[in-house]
Design an enzyme around this catalytic site. Structure first.
Site, short mmCIF file in Angstrom:
data_model
loop_
_atom_site.label_atom_id
_atom_site.label_comp_id
_atom_site.label_asym_id
_atom_site.label_seq_id
_atom_site.Cartn_x
_atom_site.Cartn_y
_atom_site.Cartn_z
N GLU A 89 0.83 -1.22 0.00
CA GLU A 89 0.00 0.00 0.00
C GLU A 89 0.86 1.26 0.00
O GLU A 89 1.71 1.44 0.87
CB GLU A 89 -0.91 -0.02 1.24
CG GLU A 89 -1.88 1.14 1.29
CD GLU A 89 -2.91 1.02 2.42
OE1 GLU A 89 -3.30 -0.11 2.78
OE2 GLU A 89 -3.32 2.08 2.93
N LYS A 273 -7.35 -0.98 11.58
CA LYS A 273 -6.75 -1.42 10.32
C LYS A 273 -5.54 -0.53 10.00
O LYS A 273 -4.50 -1.00 9.54
CB LYS A 273 -7.80 -1.36 9.19
CG LYS A 273 -7.35 -2.00 7.89
CD LYS A 273 -6.59 -1.09 6.95
CE LYS A 273 -6.26 -1.76 5.65
NZ LYS A 273 -5.47 -0.92 4.74
N ASP A 289 4.26 -14.50 11.67
CA ASP A 289 2.91 -14.93 11.30
C ASP A 289 1.95 -13.77 11.52
O ASP A 289 1.49 -13.52 12.63
CB ASP A 289 2.55 -16.14 12.19
CG ASP A 289 1.17 -16.69 11.89
OD1 ASP A 289 0.38 -16.03 11.22
OD2 ASP A 289 0.90 -17.81 12.36
N HIS A 387 -2.18 10.86 -0.32
CA HIS A 387 -2.15 9.56 -0.97
C HIS A 387 -1.92 9.68 -2.47
O HIS A 387 -1.41 8.78 -3.10
CB HIS A 387 -3.54 8.94 -0.76
CG HIS A 387 -3.54 7.48 -0.50
ND1 HIS A 387 -3.21 6.96 0.72
CD2 HIS A 387 -3.80 6.43 -1.30
CE1 HIS A 387 -3.30 5.65 0.66
NE2 HIS A 387 -3.64 5.31 -0.56
C1 MEV Z 1 -6.06 2.89 5.11
O1 MEV Z 1 -5.27 1.77 4.74
C2 MEV Z 1 -6.02 3.09 6.61
C3 MEV Z 1 -6.94 4.20 7.14
O2 MEV Z 1 -8.28 3.98 6.69
C4 MEV Z 1 -6.85 4.16 8.65
C5 MEV Z 1 -7.84 5.05 9.36
O3 MEV Z 1 -8.91 5.37 8.80
O4 MEV Z 1 -7.55 5.40 10.52
C6 MEV Z 1 -6.54 5.54 6.60
#
Ligand code: MEV
Length: 444
Positions: A89, A273, A289, A387
């Site tokens: 990513e 995430k 892992d 991004h």
């Molecule tokens: C994207 O890979 C991760 C985000 O969505 C995390 C977040 O929203 O805190 C940008």
């Protein structure tokens, strides 16, 4: 003989981004106090071979590569560290590096890990008298632990081995009541799945004798809540402002963004995430892992009965931003892929960690930094802006651009504010650089 002093390490390498790959390796070797040969396994030709892979899993037909980048600026417990990250990513490595620079201005990351204790579970079914079985196991606790200690003499010699037993009665389940035995097992510098699974399998007959029941499952738990890692950082207020955003605005925006995740599982899943973007990338780079770490993290996030944020953000008395992250971190530096994968070995060498706990501390610091990168962007200009440049390069490459074309095409896509593959292909065609379609590109 006294140990020679460790070479000075420096994780600040200005201009690293603009160097070519081989110059980056030279800088990396210097920064980490290693030789270039030490880092040779970052060269795809010298990394994992198909032959080696053939011994790792079944039905091997090839290798699946990921970009390996280096996060800069990290200082964890006063030690500079260059952090390898394997991830597809865009923006993650840049975000992790930038936030580590802000944290560095506040003394870097302070991190700690609890003892590397894993939990092995035994599900005991068909127990004639549950309370009596429970008591029998507790009465024989010392004997059972002694027996478990004999199972892995090497681990025992290294200071690991069984630490405790816990007995749980499950009163209600779809198959009726049953008993669960937890073997608490210190796995030292291993991830520990093999050691724990062996121990619970070997102990099962004795447990059956004592309980009169039938031991069904014998397996470690990925909710490794006795093997926690914590990282903290303080971002000085004066590091937070940028563009039209005042430092207070950014700080309070980050805290409000965290509050959303603290109370809402829908937001918490995305928030966590973002943390795992940083965590997994280092876990993968070091041959660990990542499914185990993911499972542990999310189960831990739900431990209070509702799923919530793994991190917390607030401010100190001086108004600085303070963040903390705590999660289970079952990672090792011996055994498994960490032992056989040449790139994982080079990654561990670069990190310079001596114990699995040190690795866990660094990974947690990166998770916290990655969380900060996401919240800072979300609380201000939004995630897409930062991004865009990196995303545009990926789109340019996917459209068939090669070499210097990638940067040029990415710049144009960003300028046009249209980072889309169809537009990228159109521009490439217009440049007359060969009409390489995405499909052909995939095949070649
Ligand atoms: C994207 O890979 C991760 C985000 O969505 C995390 C977040 O929203 O805190 C940008």
């Amino acid at each position: 003989m006294p140990k020679p002093p460790e070479p000075e390490k420096n994780s600040r390498i200005p201009g690293f981004y603009n160097l070519n790959r081989s110059d980056r390796l030279v800088e990396l070797a210097k920064g980490a106090g290693l030789t270039e040969a030490d880092l040779a396994a970052f060269d795809p030709e010298l990394g994992l071979s198909v032959d080696q892979a053939d011994h790792m899993i079944e039905n091997v037909v090839g290798l699946h590569a990921l970009p390996l980048g280096i996060a800069l600026n990290y200082q964890v417990n006063g030690r500079d560290v260059l952090v390898p990250m394997a991830i597809e990513e865009p923006s993650v490595v840049a975000g992790a590096s930038f936030m580590a620079r802000l944290a560095r201005a506040g003394g870097g990351f302070q991190a700690e890990a609890t003892a590397p204790e894993m939990i092995g579970q035994m599900q005991v079914l068909d127990v004639p008298d549950l309370p009596a079985a429970r008591q029998a196991l507790l009465d024989q606790r010392t004997g059972l632990l002694e027996e478990a200690a004999g199972i892995d003499p090497v681990l025992q010699r290294l200071g690991g081995g069984p630490r405790d037993l816990e007995v749980r009665l499950i009163e209600q389940s779809p198959v009726g009541p049953f008993l669960v035995l937890h073997l608490i097992y210190d796995v030292r510098d291993a991830m520990g799945a093999n050691a724990v699974n062996t121990a619970v399998e070997k102990l099962a007959p004795r447990v059956e004798d004592l309980t009169g029941g039938r031991v069904h499952l014998r397996i470690l738990s990925n909710l490794a809540d006795r093997r926690l890692a914590r990282a903290r950082c303080t971002i000085p207020l004066d590091q937070l402002g940028f563009g039209d955003y005042s430092p207070e605005e950014v700080r309070d925006g980050i805290i409000a963004a965290w509050a959303f995740a603290a109370v809402d599982p829908y937001r918490a899943a995305t928030h966590n995430k973002g943390i795992m973007n940083g965590v997994d990338a280092v876990v993968i780079a070091t041959g660990n892992d990542w499914r185990a770490v993911e499972a542990g993290a999310h189960a831990y996030a739900a431990r209070g009965g509702s799923y919530t944020s793994l991190s917390t953000w607030g401010k100190d008395a001086a108004g600085n931003l303070v963040g903390e992250l705590e999660l289970p971190m079952a990672v090792g530096i011996v055994g498994g892929a960490t032992r056989v994968h040449p790139t994982a070995q080079a990654a561990l060498k670069l990190l310079g960690v001596q114990t699995a706990s040190q690795l866990a501390e660094i990974i947690t610091a990166v998770g916290l930094a990655q969380n900060l990168a996401a919240l800072r962007a979300l609380a201000t200009e939004g995630i897409q802006r930062g991004h865009m440049g990196l995303h545009a390069r990926q789109v340019a490459a996917a459209a068939g651009a090669r070499g210097e074309q990638i940067e040029r095409l990415a710049r144009q896509l960003v300028q046009e504010k249209t980072v889309r593959i169809d537009r990228a292909e159109e521009i490439l065609n217009a440049w007359g650089s060969g009409t390489i379609s995405t499909q052909e590109n995939k095949i070649s």
